[in-house]
Design a protein around this motif. Structure first.
Motif, mmCIF file in Angstrom:
data_model
loop_
_atom_site.group_PDB
_atom_site.id
_atom_site.type_symbol
_atom_site.label_atom_id
_atom_site.label_comp_id
_atom_site.label_asym_id
_atom_site.label_seq_id
_atom_site.Cartn_x
_atom_site.Cartn_y
_atom_site.Cartn_z
ATOM 1 N N GLY A 1 10.298 5.274 -7.061
ATOM 2 C CA GLY A 1 10.844 4.118 -6.354
ATOM 3 C C GLY A 1 10.503 4.116 -4.878
ATOM 4 N N ILE A 2 10.646 5.266 -4.231
ATOM 5 C CA ILE A 2 10.311 5.369 -2.809
ATOM 6 C C ILE A 2 8.830 5.112 -2.592
ATOM 7 C CG2 ILE A 2 10.179 6.977 -0.867
ATOM 8 C CD1 ILE A 2 12.746 8.303 -2.032
ATOM 9 N N THR A 3 8.003 5.697 -3.466
ATOM 10 C CA THR A 3 6.555 5.496 -3.350
ATOM 11 C C THR A 3 6.189 4.031 -3.518
ATOM 12 O OG1 THR A 3 6.161 7.712 -4.224
ATOM 13 C CG2 THR A 3 4.316 6.174 -4.279
ATOM 14 N N ALA A 4 6.814 3.357 -4.497
ATOM 15 C CA ALA A 4 6.493 1.955 -4.776
ATOM 16 C C ALA A 4 6.733 1.076 -3.560
ATOM 17 C CB ALA A 4 7.320 1.464 -5.968
ATOM 18 N N LEU A 5 7.877 1.233 -2.920
ATOM 19 C CA LEU A 5 8.194 0.377 -1.770
ATOM 20 C C LEU A 5 7.411 0.785 -0.534
ATOM 21 C CD1 LEU A 5 9.810 -1.901 -0.520
ATOM 22 C CD2 LEU A 5 11.673 -0.279 -0.110
ATOM 23 N N MET A 6 7.321 2.081 -0.278
ATOM 24 C CA MET A 6 6.655 2.542 0.932
ATOM 25 C C MET A 6 5.184 2.146 0.955
ATOM 26 S SD MET A 6 5.921 6.390 2.251
ATOM 27 C CE MET A 6 4.460 6.370 1.210
ATOM 28 N N ALA A 7 4.477 2.392 -0.149
ATOM 29 C CA ALA A 7 3.051 2.064 -0.199
ATOM 30 C C ALA A 7 2.826 0.557 -0.128
ATOM 31 C CB ALA A 7 2.433 2.625 -1.473
ATOM 32 N N ALA A 8 3.722 -0.217 -0.757
ATOM 33 C CA ALA A 8 3.579 -1.676 -0.718
ATOM 34 C C ALA A 8 3.702 -2.197 0.712
ATOM 35 C CB ALA A 8 4.620 -2.326 -1.619
ATOM 36 N N THR A 9 4.640 -1.652 1.472
ATOM 37 C CA THR A 9 4.808 -2.123 2.849
ATOM 38 C C THR A 9 3.609 -1.759 3.716
ATOM 39 O OG1 THR A 9 6.082 -0.107 3.335
ATOM 40 C CG2 THR A 9 7.324 -2.072 2.749
ATOM 41 N N ILE A 10 3.013 -0.606 3.472
ATOM 42 C CA ILE A 10 1.813 -0.231 4.239
ATOM 43 C C ILE A 10 0.672 -1.182 3.910
ATOM 44 C CG2 ILE A 10 0.115 1.581 4.668
ATOM 45 C CD1 ILE A 10 2.247 3.638 4.006
ATOM 46 N N GLY A 11 0.590 -1.616 2.658
ATOM 47 C CA GLY A 11 -0.480 -2.522 2.252
ATOM 48 C C GLY A 11 -0.482 -3.834 3.002
ATOM 49 N N ILE A 12 0.674 -4.222 3.545
ATOM 50 C CA ILE A 12 0.772 -5.502 4.267
ATOM 51 C C ILE A 12 -0.127 -5.530 5.492
ATOM 52 C CG2 ILE A 12 2.338 -6.993 5.586
ATOM 53 C CD1 ILE A 12 4.597 -6.027 3.826
ATOM 54 N N VAL A 13 -0.284 -4.395 6.167
ATOM 55 C CA VAL A 13 -0.959 -4.378 7.467
ATOM 56 C C VAL A 13 -2.394 -3.858 7.377
ATOM 57 C CG1 VAL A 13 1.217 -4.113 8.709
ATOM 58 C CG2 VAL A 13 -0.046 -2.076 8.015
ATOM 59 N N GLN A 14 -2.902 -3.647 6.170
ATOM 60 C CA GLN A 14 -4.262 -3.153 6.015
ATOM 61 C C GLN A 14 -5.255 -4.311 6.047
ATOM 62 O OE1 GLN A 14 -4.978 0.240 5.874
ATOM 63 N NE2 GLN A 14 -2.780 0.317 6.350
ATOM 64 N N ASP A 15 -6.344 -4.125 6.765
ATOM 65 C CA ASP A 15 -7.386 -5.153 6.850
ATOM 66 C C ASP A 15 -8.623 -4.800 6.025
ATOM 67 O OD1 ASP A 15 -5.818 -6.638 8.591
ATOM 68 O OD2 ASP A 15 -6.620 -5.623 10.362
ATOM 69 N N ASP A 16 -8.749 -3.563 5.615
ATOM 70 C CA ASP A 16 -9.827 -3.136 4.733
ATOM 71 C C ASP A 16 -9.450 -3.527 3.311
ATOM 72 O OD1 ASP A 16 -11.364 -1.545 2.885
ATOM 73 O OD2 ASP A 16 -11.942 -0.245 4.546
ATOM 74 N N ILE A 17 -10.272 -4.332 2.657
ATOM 75 C CA ILE A 17 -9.918 -4.865 1.341
ATOM 76 C C ILE A 17 -9.689 -3.762 0.314
ATOM 77 C CG2 ILE A 17 -12.350 -5.158 0.649
ATOM 78 C CD1 ILE A 17 -11.468 -7.756 -0.771
ATOM 79 N N LYS A 18 -10.442 -2.687 0.415
ATOM 80 C CA LYS A 18 -10.264 -1.592 -0.531
ATOM 81 C C LYS A 18 -9.004 -0.791 -0.235
ATOM 82 C CE LYS A 18 -13.795 0.860 -1.814
ATOM 83 N NZ LYS A 18 -15.038 1.679 -1.775
ATOM 84 N N HIS B 1 20.005 0.956 -15.211
ATOM 85 C CA HIS B 1 20.149 2.405 -15.037
ATOM 86 C C HIS B 1 20.676 2.786 -13.659
ATOM 87 C CE1 HIS B 1 19.150 6.593 -16.087
ATOM 88 N NE2 HIS B 1 18.808 6.723 -14.813
ATOM 89 N N ASP B 2 20.118 2.205 -12.625
ATOM 90 C CA ASP B 2 20.472 2.586 -11.249
ATOM 91 C C ASP B 2 20.153 1.411 -10.329
ATOM 92 O OD1 ASP B 2 20.463 3.623 -8.597
ATOM 93 O OD2 ASP B 2 20.112 5.643 -9.360
ATOM 94 N N ARG B 3 21.182 0.789 -9.767
ATOM 95 C CA ARG B 3 20.967 -0.405 -8.955
ATOM 96 C C ARG B 3 20.151 -0.119 -7.695
ATOM 97 N NH1 ARG B 3 24.439 -4.600 -10.619
ATOM 98 N NH2 ARG B 3 24.438 -4.404 -12.888
ATOM 99 N N THR B 4 20.317 1.070 -7.141
ATOM 100 C CA THR B 4 19.534 1.416 -5.945
ATOM 101 C C THR B 4 18.043 1.386 -6.268
ATOM 102 O OG1 THR B 4 21.320 2.819 -5.111
ATOM 103 C CG2 THR B 4 19.117 3.174 -4.193
ATOM 104 N N LEU B 5 17.692 1.954 -7.408
ATOM 105 C CA LEU B 5 16.298 1.940 -7.828
ATOM 106 C C LEU B 5 15.823 0.515 -8.110
ATOM 107 C CD1 LEU B 5 16.292 5.062 -10.170
ATOM 108 C CD2 LEU B 5 15.162 4.857 -7.952
#
Length: 639
Positions: free
Chosen positions: A283-300, A402-406
């Motif tokens: 869960g932490i990985t899913a949100l953290m990596a998604a937010t970093i993807g917002i500011v990336q300019d390299d398409i890959k 299962h878990d609302r936080t997740l």
């Protein structure tokens, strides 16, 4: 047939290595043909398993006292699905590579590495014990090193391959400890034997939890989960087909597959502690990596962080007892993520740049690439009826129960995912071209046909898990785990997950398509958050300060110690030996040789003196004899 599936690409690897440019297509056709045949065999196996077929074979590899190590393979629904995914997606990537890598000076070598990569992943999928799995696991890591650093003349590529290799080795070390713990506890590395020990209670309690978490360490490394995720974005330095293969069908999928394959370890952990670790890491990985993807300019790199995020979703699904949902997302993600990466490669091939801010207006000149990437973007965002909707919706549903936080972590990640992927699409394909140096054009058919096929899969493959009367949740009936059947489809919840995806797409359109809100204004307004995201939460800096610099400092101290102490001691010993040898030479010359010469001189002098005694005349000898007798007589008388 089962043994041929990994064997064919493995043989292709050796054939290309030794024959190279003398083969048809300089080895490319051999690689494609071998994996395509493996794909056909995989489809046959899948069909047989769907009708109840199960296969397993083992042979003794080594005996350790009263314990034996075996090697072998097993085919069940999980491995059958993975064989299908790896061979089909891999074959399309291989075909695409023919056009993308044309003209590369190491063209045959590239296809040799691809074949070895595919063979290693297929072997991993078929393994029926930890020994074979770990061997294939390390082969996959080796191939990733070779392919990420394929253009090793570029310093960035060389560093990226080393970073990937070292980072994943950390996770592999923990996995190795977990395998050892299982072996010493159970006495076997066979999956079925270990799982039987869990069911019988002989492997339980803290030992089981520790073993599961240690094994999960390998998955954290290979599937780029926090905190071992830092290697994956840098892996973009490799050729784009490599990125597609790593991110879709092989390496990163291996970690999720490992958790699914060893699921009895995690589900048997007391109070589901191990599953909770998996779920929260995911869960932490899913949100953290998604937010970093917002500011990336390299398409890959946008897609790289997307992969990390989606792998987090898979772990989240597995961690909340959504076994089927996690595996289902692993399958659907392979198709639409391969599509997006190959589409990105088509764009890079046309533009000769990775910067999405230098692109724009490509929908007009690259219609095939645009339409297929749009399908991939909709599937990634989770818009029905595309593939990603069915699997991601199930994961969110499982997390909700299962878990609302997740669930909130996953829902926020879903919104951000839709936002960043359409930010990429709007920047790349809409508006007008922002680069005046590029002359974009559609890619050749050898590249666009795989895109079209993957787009078709991305559109319909999710339907195998749809709760419709005709399909009837076919995937769920085929791949499931007792005790983790999952919640039934909820139309209201599906509407909520669709609304989340729609909101993300709408937000991206407001900022990057219609430009009602300025992105520059958003960056200024959210400057602190933007700084966090653009620095990727400072994970690399954290490792530089806590790992890289201390290790380099210790290495330098050891080098200094080596130069001034070790080398000094060696030199001192050398000097001592030189002086001792000189002293010994003096001793040898004047003592040893002198004593030998003295003995020789004495012998010679004695011989010279005795010459006068030994005259050879009998009368002289008789005279001496007479004198001797007289002397003895005198001595006798005087006594």
């Amino acid at each position: 047939m089962v043994t041929l599936i990994p064997l064919l690409p493995f043989l292709a690897f050796w054939l290309i290595v030794f024959r190279g440019r003398r083969l048809p297509g300089e080895g490319a056709y051999v690689a494609v043909g071998a994996l395509a045949l493996s794909g056909l065999l995989s489809l046959v196996i899948l069909g047989q398993v769907m009708f109840g077929g199960r296969y397993q074979a083992s042979m003794v590899w080594a005996a350790l006292g009263d314990r034996t190590l075996t090697v072998g393979y097993a085919v069940d629904p999980l491995s059958a699905v993975m064989l299908f995914v790896v061979t089909v997606v891999g074959s399309l990537i291989f075909v695409y590579s023919i056009g993308y890598m044309r003209g590369d000076p190491r063209y045959p070598r590239f296809f040799a590495y691809l074949s070895l990569f595919a063979a290693s992943m297929l072997l991993l999928v078929l393994a029926n014990n930890f020994l074979v799995l770990y061997a294939a696991w390390e082969l996959v890591g080796l191939c990733s090193y070779l392919l990420i650093g394929f253009w090793f003349e570029r310093p960035a590529a060389a560093r990226a391959s080393m970073k990937a290799f070292v980072t994943t080795r950390v996770g592999d070390f923990f996995m190795f400890l977990g395998i050892l713990l299982l072996f010493f506890t159970v006495g076997s590395l066979q999956f079925e034997t270990v799982f039987a020990a869990v069911r019988a209670g002989s492997l339980a309690g803290p030992v089981l939890t520790l073993a599961a978490v240690l094994v999960f360490g390998g998955a954290v490394g290979k599937s780029a989960q926090v905190p071992l995720h830092v290697w994956l974005p840098d892996a973009m330095e490799g050729p784009t087909p490599v990125s597609a293969l790593i991110h879709a069908a092989t390496m990163v999928a291996a970690g999720v597959y490992l958790v699914a394959r060893t699921y009895p370890l995690f589900s048997g952990s007391p109070d589901h502690v191990a599953l909770t670790v998996v779920a929260y890491i995911g869960g932490i990985t899913a949100l953290m990596a998604a937010t970093i993807g917002i500011v990336q300019d390299d398409i890959k790199r946008v897609l790289a962080y997307s992969t990390i995020s989606q792998l987090g979703y898979m772990m989240l699904g597995l961690g909340v007892l959504g076994y089927t949902a996690g595996v289902f997302h692993l399958m659907t993600h392979a198709f639409f993520k391969a599509l997006l990466f190959l589409g990105a490669g088509s764009v890079i091939h046309a533009m000769n740049t990775n910067d999405i801010k230098q692109m724009g207006g490509l929908a007009k000149v690259m219609p095939a690439t645009y339409v297929t990437m749009l399908v991939g973007g909709l599937a990634l965002a989770g818009v029905p009826p595309f593939a990603g909707f069915w699997s991601k919706d199930e994961i969110l549903l499982e997390a909700f129960h299962h878990d609302r936080t997740l669930f909130y972590l996953g829902a926020a990640g879903a919104f951000v995912t839709a936002f960043y992927v359409f930010r990429m699409i709007f920047y790349t394909f809409t508006g007008s071209l922002r680069s005046h140096e590029a002359h974009p054009h559609e890619s050749p058919k050898v590249m666009t046909i795989p895109l079209i096929i993957l787009a078709a899969f991305s559109g319909v493959i999710g339907l195998v898990g749809a709760p419709w009367p005709v399909v009837g949740n076919a995937f769920h009936r085929f791949v499931h785990f007792e005790g983790a059947e999952g919640a039934p489809f909820d139309l209201n919840f599906a509407a909520i997950s669709t609304a989340i995806a729609g909101a993300g797409i709408l937000a991206a359109a407001v900022v990057y398509q219609w430009r009602w809100v300025s992105s520059a204004m958003l960056r200024r307004t959210l400057a602190p958050l933007y700084a966090v995201l653009v620095h990727k939460y400072w994970w690399d800096e954290f490792y530089v300060f806590t790992v890289v610099r201390p290790v380099v400092w210790v290495a330098r101290q050891l080098r200094t110690f080596d130069i001034y102490v070790i080398d000094g001691a060696v030199n001192a010993v050398g000097i001592i030996f030189v002086w001792l040898s000189r002293l010994y030479r003096v001793f040898d010359l004047y003592v040893v040789d002198g004593a030998v010469n003295l003995v020789g001189w004495l012998a010679r002098a004695t011989g010279g003196a005795l010459r006068h005694v030994q005259t050879g005349r009998a009368q002289n000898y008789l005279l001496v004899l007479a004198l001797g007798v007289i002397v003895l007589a005198v001595i006798g008388i005087t006594r």
